[in-house]
Scaffold this active site. Sequence first.
Site: not given
Length: 365
Positions: A294, A217, A133, A240, A185, A261, A237, A210
């Site tokens: 999300l 593998r 996001a 997520h 991220h 978050d 929560d 993220a």
Amino acid sequence: MSDAIKGNILTPAGWIHGELTFDERIAAIIGSSVDPALNEEVYILPGFIDLHVHGGGGKDVMEGGDAVHTIAAIHAKHGTTSMLATTMTAPPEDIDLALRGIGKAATARGKGEARVLGAHLEGPYINSGKLGAQPPYARSATLADVEKLEELAPLRVITVAPEIDGHQALVKELSDAGMRVQVGHTLGTYEDGLAALEQGARSFTHLFNAMPGLHHREPGMVGAALAHATYAELIPDLLHVHPGAIRTALRCIPNLYCVTDSTSATGMPDGEYMLGRHKVMKCMGGVRLPDGTLAGSTLTMDQALRNLVGLGLDLADASARVSTYAADYLGLQERGRLAPGAFADFVVLDRDLKLKAVYIEGELL
């Protein structure tokens, strides 16, 4: 003159039934060992510590100015006694504005507010291919870039995608300078994650979200965290991360700690809000971009504690994961624990784990 409170007190040595005396700091804890299940008195736990907070009460950290004060006050009402105000990926001028506001808030705690310990710089040093996001302003970094930002606010945590050219060296430079570097991220591989840990990275930003997932593998960044990390943050929560994945992480990462978050929509009715430069929609307890991605959460730390207990953790373990481990990660020995000399940051909960009182550095909210 010191104040005092009585109940089932969670100390580093275990549960004590007795009395805690305090002013700004804890003066003494007197009592005897107890199984808190054997009486009906309140629970007294260390105050919650949230290292990933974007907003609350309709305010977003990226607004700068006094927004952080509103955010710190909203989260304090839910038991957060100290926090890191967290930035988004954004143009340089937006990040500077946000950090100036954080830096000002970190110099003095307002009445009824959580202590702002500094900033978590979640962006912009992330992978543009794994924004989640985050707005599309990702860029690579140098130590000089970070040092310039450090002049605006204390940078306690920095999220970095280690696979970006130059970032492995940056991880070492930042770690050597005393900053906590997290992997997040990212499109990096298992090997990238392991290399970042070897260079001094200490944690993973919102584990599972993220970042490449686990495959037998291609273990990916999640595999690196599960196999090697001592610390990682996770958003409990129950939107997520699936409860089964949470249990997996709990078994693998000794000091897994929880974050919210949380966004500006926290504590607010359903509707449209801002997350950095993104418009997001709060609906049915979640926060999403228009495409359904999300976009942070509306979680509060008291609900995080209840969710962990609902997953089967005992209260002492759950408490550590919303307080003590985060303090340990930052090297804060005077927070996240109830012991003489520590700050008088604690919460009082009834038998249903609902908040009855919050104390921050001795102040009763």
